[in-house]
Design a protein around this motif. Structure first.
Motif, PDB file in Angstrom:
ATOM      1  N   TYR A   1      -3.570  -4.257  -6.743  1.00 32.83           N
ATOM      2  CA  TYR A   1      -3.356  -3.173  -5.785  1.00 32.83           C
ATOM      3  C   TYR A   1      -4.319  -2.008  -6.043  1.00 32.83           C
ATOM      4  O   TYR A   1      -4.351  -1.440  -7.127  1.00 32.83           O
TER       5      TYR A   1
ATOM      6  N   CYS B   1      -5.327  -0.356  -2.706  1.00 35.36           N
ATOM      7  CA  CYS B   1      -5.116   0.287  -1.414  1.00 35.36           C
ATOM      8  C   CYS B   1      -4.130  -0.572  -0.628  1.00 35.36           C
ATOM      9  O   CYS B   1      -3.812  -1.685  -1.057  1.00 35.36           O
ATOM     10  N   PRO B   2      -3.642  -0.107   0.504  1.00 36.35           N
ATOM     11  CA  PRO B   2      -2.642  -0.880   1.257  1.00 36.35           C
ATOM     12  C   PRO B   2      -3.113  -2.260   1.711  1.00 36.35           C
ATOM     13  O   PRO B   2      -2.286  -3.134   1.966  1.00 36.35           O
TER      14      PRO B   2
ATOM     15  N   SER C   1      -3.524  -6.274   6.075  1.00 32.48           N
ATOM     16  CA  SER C   1      -4.049  -4.920   6.239  1.00 32.48           C
ATOM     17  C   SER C   1      -3.288  -4.200   7.342  1.00 32.48           C
ATOM     18  O   SER C   1      -3.229  -4.701   8.470  1.00 32.48           O
TER      19      SER C   1
ATOM     20  N   GLU D   1      -6.318   4.515  -2.689  1.00 31.14           N
ATOM     21  CA  GLU D   1      -5.497   5.675  -2.991  1.00 31.14           C
ATOM     22  C   GLU D   1      -6.251   6.501  -4.036  1.00 31.14           C
ATOM     23  O   GLU D   1      -6.714   5.983  -5.043  1.00 31.14           O
TER      24      GLU D   1
ATOM     25  N   THR E   1       4.733   0.000  -4.949  1.00 30.20           N
ATOM     26  CA  THR E   1       3.340  -0.220  -5.336  1.00 30.20           C
ATOM     27  C   THR E   1       2.904   0.839  -6.343  1.00 30.20           C
ATOM     28  O   THR E   1       3.474   1.928  -6.400  1.00 30.20           O
TER      29      THR E   1
END
Length: 376
Positions: free
Chosen positions: A68, A70-71, A99, A161, A309
């Protein structure tokens, strides 16, 4: 006489017309019959009894996730089967991009399963889950000890992020399909707390638990002071050394599997041991459970905010490499699993030994990068 001749001619003409009409009707209404060469032979079309005689020796499936950042995530869905007496493992794997914003522009990538590589191109899409590529392959003379490598990459810009930009997403994993695991296993291991001496030392304390399980006379503080490589905060790649000193409460950010392997190797060598540390980074969770079933506790890196997350707390550039620090990274020892209940048991140096939902464990393991180490 002429009258009789005319009648005979008329009768013959009628018979001829009727014959032609009948032949045409047969030609039009009757489908063409395939030639003998077009009919499948008995060997090409197995009988129902032959199919019934095939018995599954192994049937397993699973899901792999990229680390992980980013989304958007890469995901691999795989299944493996083999039949008694066949000796061949049949693998099917599919690579997806999950995504929330879909795919913004056309891009390329590749997918590899057991050395079989396929390149692909993807068009822009608003779909939140996109199948990128699928691969099927066969592995002859397969055994439980055989690691099957699966990797994928897609070249597209992703914003992480914390603001960093990635030019691609990738996944690199190994699977060892097996049907030999017991339904449950629990290793009896002495729990060691990292407190109060090592407030940031969950990685080295986890190693101390495993070494003591292997009957080594080890103290977690000595292990930290003498055998753990350390580097300055902000200038250290955590795959090469611990960022900071685990004795510090706030100014220490931990390390990853290669550092703990190095610490274990140095300690065992200095103490005349015969054990060896093995890197299981990237392996699917089923392989971790198999190791536990064999009596090998597994040091694992997890997102300890189970069910959520990770959060990225720091981004460093070290020797041209982007290093991500995750504030909820935790290192523990996997000591048990129960397939019937769907749970795992973890020895947490920052707390106690506890039971966790298996799906939460597997997601946290993937989120943090699927880092794992055994010593045996």
């Amino acid at each position: 006489m002429k009258k009789y001749v005319s009648c005979i001619i008329l009768i013959v003409a009628c018979i001829a017309c009727a014959t032609i009409f009948y032949v045409n009707a047969k030609t039009t209404d009757t489908p063409e019959t395939p030639s003998e060469s077009e009919v499948p032979s008995q060997s090409e079309a197995p009988s129902e009894s032959e199919e019934t005689q095939k018995k599954l020796d192994l049937s397993q499936n699973g899901t792999l996730y990229s680390e992980y950042f980013c989304p958007s995530r890469l995901r691999v869905e795989w299944n493996a089967i083999s039949y008694e007496g066949d000796g061949t493992l049949y693998i099917n794997a599919e690579l997806y991009l999950d995504s929330p914003n879909g795919i913004s522009q056309a891009c390329n990538g590749s997918f590899t399963v057991n050395g079989k590589k396929t390149d692909f191109s993807v068009k822009p899409s608003s779909e939140q889950s996109t199948l990128l590529q699928a691969i099927s392959c066969e592995i002859k003379d397969y055994s439980d000890a055989t690691a099957i490598e699966i990797s994928g990459i897609i070249g597209l810009e992703f914003v992480c992020e914390g603001g960093a930009t990635l030019n691609s997403l990738s996944i690199s994993s190994k699977i060892c399909p097996t049907s030999s695991n017991s339904e449950s296993k629990l290793i009896s291991l002495e729990h060691i707390s990292q407190y109060p001496s090592l407030p940031s030392g969950d990685e080295i304390t986890s190693l101390a638990m495993v070494l003591r399980y292997l009957k080594y006379n080890v103290n977690e503080c000595d292990l930290c002071d003498l055998y753990l490589d350390k580097g300055p905060v902000g200038f250290t790649d955590i795959s090469k050394a611990n960022a900071g000193n685990p004795r510090d409460t706030y100014n220490s950010y931990g390390c990853l599997a290669p550092v703990i392997i190095n610490s274990a190797t140095k300690f065992i060598s200095a103490n005349g041991g015969s054990h060896k540390a093995y890197d299981l980074t990237g392996y699917n969770p089923q392989e971790l459970y198999r190791q536990v079933s064999l009596g090998n506790p597994v040091i694992v890196w997890l997102c300890d905010d189970f069910g959520n997350t990770p959060s990225i707390s720091r981004i460093w550039i070290v020797d041209g490499k982007t290093v991500f620090l995750k504030s909820n990274m935790a290192c523990m020892v996997l000591v048990g699993y129960d397939n019937t209940k769907g749970t795992v048991t973890l020895a947490n140096p920052a707390g106690n030994t506890f039971t966790l939902d298996m799906e939460m464990f597997e997601q946290g393991y993937a989120d943090m990068g699927s880092y794992a180490v055994i010593v045996k």
